[in-house]
Design a protein around this motif. Structure first.
Motif, PDB file in Angstrom:
ATOM      1  N   PRO A 123       0.724  -1.299  -0.246  1.00  0.00           N
ATOM      2  CA  PRO A 123       0.018   0.016  -0.168  1.00  0.00           C
ATOM      3  C   PRO A 123       1.094   1.151  -0.031  1.00  0.00           C
ATOM      4  CG  PRO A 123      -0.934  -1.467   1.445  1.00  0.00           C
ATOM      5  CD  PRO A 123       0.454  -2.090   1.166  1.00  0.00           C
ATOM      6  N   LEU A 124       0.677   2.298  -0.745  1.00  0.00           N
ATOM      7  CA  LEU A 124       1.535   3.422  -1.103  1.00  0.00           C
ATOM      8  C   LEU A 124       1.729   4.236   0.441  1.00  0.00           C
ATOM      9  CD1 LEU A 124       2.541   5.278  -3.202  1.00  0.00           C
ATOM     10  CD2 LEU A 124       0.549   6.453  -3.153  1.00  0.00           C
ATOM     11  N   GLY A 125       0.591   4.161   1.249  1.00  0.00           N
ATOM     12  CA  GLY A 125       1.082   5.137   2.380  1.00  0.00           C
ATOM     13  C   GLY A 125       1.935   4.159   3.314  1.00  0.00           C
ATOM     14  N   ASP A 126       1.751   2.628   3.492  1.00  0.00           N
ATOM     15  CA  ASP A 126       2.668   2.136   4.201  1.00  0.00           C
ATOM     16  C   ASP A 126       4.050   2.124   3.810  1.00  0.00           C
ATOM     17  OD1 ASP A 126       0.416   1.386   5.495  1.00  0.00           O
ATOM     18  OD2 ASP A 126       0.441  -0.793   5.287  1.00  0.00           O
ATOM     19  N   ALA A 127       4.236   1.976   2.413  1.00  0.00           N
ATOM     20  CA  ALA A 127       5.687   1.970   1.730  1.00  0.00           C
ATOM     21  C   ALA A 127       6.236   3.225   2.058  1.00  0.00           C
ATOM     22  CB  ALA A 127       5.607   1.915   0.125  1.00  0.00           C
ATOM     23  N   THR A 128       5.374   4.436   1.834  1.00  0.00           N
ATOM     24  CA  THR A 128       6.053   5.816   2.044  1.00  0.00           C
ATOM     25  C   THR A 128       6.382   5.992   3.374  1.00  0.00           C
ATOM     26  OG1 THR A 128       4.469   6.514   0.354  1.00  0.00           O
ATOM     27  CG2 THR A 128       5.574   8.378   1.752  1.00  0.00           C
ATOM     28  N   THR A 129       5.739   5.666   4.446  1.00  0.00           N
ATOM     29  CA  THR A 129       6.076   5.734   5.884  1.00  0.00           C
ATOM     30  C   THR A 129       7.371   5.082   6.218  1.00  0.00           C
ATOM     31  OG1 THR A 129       3.480   5.895   6.419  1.00  0.00           O
ATOM     32  CG2 THR A 129       4.923   5.554   8.213  1.00  0.00           C
ATOM     33  N   ILE A 130       7.364   3.869   5.664  1.00  0.00           N
ATOM     34  CA  ILE A 130       8.613   2.962   6.089  1.00  0.00           C
ATOM     35  C   ILE A 130       9.892   3.482   5.542  1.00  0.00           C
ATOM     36  CG2 ILE A 130       9.780   0.815   5.774  1.00  0.00           C
ATOM     37  CD1 ILE A 130       7.017  -0.389   5.802  1.00  0.00           C
ATOM     38  N   ILE A 131       9.702   4.264   4.581  1.00  0.00           N
ATOM     39  CA  ILE A 131      10.849   4.857   3.826  1.00  0.00           C
ATOM     40  C   ILE A 131      11.172   6.146   4.486  1.00  0.00           C
ATOM     41  CG2 ILE A 131      11.416   6.080   1.749  1.00  0.00           C
ATOM     42  CD1 ILE A 131       9.841   3.864   0.201  1.00  0.00           C
ATOM     43  N   VAL A 189      10.569  -6.176   2.882  1.00  0.00           N
ATOM     44  CA  VAL A 189      11.817  -5.994   2.675  1.00  0.00           C
ATOM     45  C   VAL A 189      12.524  -5.039   1.624  1.00  0.00           C
ATOM     46  CG1 VAL A 189      13.953  -7.495   2.005  1.00  0.00           C
ATOM     47  CG2 VAL A 189      12.157  -8.588   3.389  1.00  0.00           C
ATOM     48  N   TYR A 190      11.845  -4.924   0.836  1.00  0.00           N
ATOM     49  CA  TYR A 190      12.152  -3.971  -0.431  1.00  0.00           C
ATOM     50  C   TYR A 190      12.171  -2.445   0.303  1.00  0.00           C
ATOM     51  CZ  TYR A 190      11.929  -6.947  -4.255  1.00  0.00           C
ATOM     52  OH  TYR A 190      12.439  -8.154  -5.312  1.00  0.00           O
ATOM     53  N   ALA A 191      10.923  -2.219   1.042  1.00  0.00           N
ATOM     54  CA  ALA A 191      10.756  -0.996   1.732  1.00  0.00           C
ATOM     55  C   ALA A 191      11.881  -0.720   2.810  1.00  0.00           C
ATOM     56  CB  ALA A 191       9.285  -0.843   2.158  1.00  0.00           C
ATOM     57  N   LEU A 192      12.275  -1.666   3.598  1.00  0.00           N
ATOM     58  CA  LEU A 192      13.142  -1.348   4.695  1.00  0.00           C
ATOM     59  C   LEU A 192      14.303  -1.112   4.023  1.00  0.00           C
ATOM     60  CD1 LEU A 192      11.889  -4.082   7.185  1.00  0.00           C
ATOM     61  CD2 LEU A 192      11.662  -1.663   7.448  1.00  0.00           C
ATOM     62  N   THR A 193      14.809  -2.093   2.955  1.00  0.00           N
ATOM     63  CA  THR A 193      16.207  -1.801   2.495  1.00  0.00           C
ATOM     64  C   THR A 193      16.185  -0.360   1.629  1.00  0.00           C
ATOM     65  OG1 THR A 193      16.177  -4.200   2.002  1.00  0.00           O
ATOM     66  CG2 THR A 193      17.900  -2.838   0.787  1.00  0.00           C
ATOM     67  N   ALA A 194      15.077   0.085   1.238  1.00  0.00           N
ATOM     68  CA  ALA A 194      15.029   1.521   0.372  1.00  0.00           C
ATOM     69  C   ALA A 194      15.230   2.504   1.618  1.00  0.00           C
ATOM     70  CB  ALA A 194      13.657   1.611  -0.324  1.00  0.00           C
ATOM     71  N   ALA A 195      14.604   2.384   2.716  1.00  0.00           N
ATOM     72  CA  ALA A 195      15.040   3.179   3.799  1.00  0.00           C
ATOM     73  C   ALA A 195      16.564   3.241   4.172  1.00  0.00           C
ATOM     74  CB  ALA A 195      14.168   2.657   5.113  1.00  0.00           C
ATOM     75  N   LEU A 196      17.332   2.101   4.228  1.00  0.00           N
ATOM     76  CA  LEU A 196      18.534   2.105   4.422  1.00  0.00           C
ATOM     77  C   LEU A 196      19.505   2.749   3.369  1.00  0.00           C
ATOM     78  CD1 LEU A 196      21.325   0.950   5.691  1.00  0.00           C
ATOM     79  CD2 LEU A 196      20.889  -1.162   4.276  1.00  0.00           C
ATOM     80  N   PHE A 197      19.064   2.458   2.092  1.00  0.00           N
ATOM     81  CA  PHE A 197      19.818   3.035   1.146  1.00  0.00           C
ATOM     82  C   PHE A 197      19.315   4.792   1.005  1.00  0.00           C
ATOM     83  CE2 PHE A 197      20.660  -1.119  -0.509  1.00  0.00           C
ATOM     84  CZ  PHE A 197      22.019  -0.795  -1.244  1.00  0.00           C
ATOM     85  N   THR A 198      18.191   4.990   1.252  1.00  0.00           N
ATOM     86  CA  THR A 198      17.973   6.523   1.430  1.00  0.00           C
ATOM     87  C   THR A 198      18.828   7.033   2.723  1.00  0.00           C
ATOM     88  OG1 THR A 198      15.521   6.042   0.801  1.00  0.00           O
ATOM     89  CG2 THR A 198      15.961   7.999   1.912  1.00  0.00           C
TER      90      THR A 198
END
Length: 336
Positions: A123-131, A189-198
């Motif tokens: 879901p768009l909101g969840d992905a954005t929040t995690i990032i 996993v993608y979202a959390l890894t994206a947060a790391l790279f961010t």
């Protein structure tokens, strides 16, 4: 007790840290610095463009997300080459900073690839929040590698961010989910890894402030093209089917809009950081979470869970605390 400032030129999303002395003093001059509202406006517009671009990634279901990123990267390369030649006469950047530019481009390309996958799967909101929980990683990196002090405020913020991520991601080990309720482990996993790279990207961008934005975006686009091509062939799937492109003008219009909004968002946030401080820009960008949930509800018809809403509120509040870190410490000067 006075909080005297020793700036460590902290990361783009965090104000300088503070050391403690044993006297009170009223730093009234701190509050006389006005807000540069044009920079705030550019930051808000960049967040709006990024949210639209993210929603389009999710909406274009019949095209592989890496194909979308490849098209966006090619468009950005064409535009940025023209701008770089006209403004700097140099598209590769200063010789003594080329390694840094390429490192930023590599990390940025990986970040965009992971973002596109997470927007497609979650879901768009969840992905954005995690990032947007990436500041917790920045806090840890600043403490471990740059020896920046991690005071009580940052410890509290880190705990709130971590709790917010747990509430949004709702890992099955901690939350009992109904058997019929889908849970996309790979997506999170993608979202959390994206947060790391961010977070890594924020660290590297700290060193690129003197480089013209066209060179940075051009290099980022080139590495995004390489990363998207790599993931396209590495991620399991039928590549022949994934290579099928749409044959209707409406879908191509959405793809073009995705590319344009992504490019505009990238350029606007770069301009905003040159006008206004990174702390206030990061606060404004945190509104992306609210915009993403609005789009998730009214465009995609996906109601967020109560835990996702609570987690999003915790993360927004944490970003606000870090954005006003300087002001929070200065308020202590007025406490009798």
């Amino acid at each position: 007790m006075k909080f005297s400032i020793k700036s460590t030129t902290s990361y783009n999303s965090i104000h300088p840290t503070y050391h403690y002395n044993e006297q009170f003093a009223n730093n009234i001059e701190t509050y006389q610095e006005g807000t540069k509202w044009f920079g705030i406006l550019l930051a808000f517009l960049s967040g709006t463009f990024f949210t639209i671009s993210s929603a389009l990634v999710k909406a274009i279901r019949n095209v592989d997300p890496m194909i979308l990123l490849i098209i966006r990267a090619v468009l950005q390369i064409l535009v940025m080459v023209i701008i770089a030649i006209k403004t700097t006469k140099n598209i590769i950047g200063p010789k003594n900073q080329q390694m840094l530019i390429h490192l930023q481009g590599f990390v940025g390309g990986m970040t965009l690839s992971l973002l596109y996958y997470s927007f497609r799967k979650l879901p768009l909101g969840d992905a954005t929040t995690i990032i947007f929980s990436s500041p917790i990683i920045v806090i840890v990196l600043s403490f471990l590698f740059l020896k920046e002090p991690c005071g009580l405020l940052r410890i509290i913020v880190a705990c709130m961010l971590f709790t917010g991520v747990i509430l949004v991601a709702r890992p099955p080990l901690l939350f009992q989910t109904h058997k019929a309720e889908p849970y996309d482990v790979i997506g999170y996993v993608y979202a959390l890894t994206a947060a790391l790279f961010t977070a890594l990207n924020i660290v590297i961008m700290r060193k690129c402030q003197e480089i013209h934005y066209s060179i940075i975006v051009l290099n980022l686009s080139t590495w995004s093209l390489i990363a998207a091509t790599f993931f396209f062939f590495i991620i399991p799937g039928n590549n022949e089917h994934k290579l099928i492109l749409p044959n209707d003008w409406f879908t191509w219009g959405k793809i073009l809009s995705l590319s344009i909004t992504g490019l505009c968002g990238q350029a606007l946030v770069t301009k905003a950081l040159k006008i206004e401080g990174a702390g206030k820009v990061s606060i404004t960008r945190s509104l992306d979470i609210i915009l993403a949930y609005i789009v998730q509800i009214y465009v995609f018809g996906e109601e967020p869970s109560s835990t996702s809403v609570i987690g999003a509120i915790l993360i927004i509040f944490s970003v606000l605390c870090m954005g006003f870190e300087k002001e929070i410490y200065n308020i202590c000067d007025f406490i009798p």
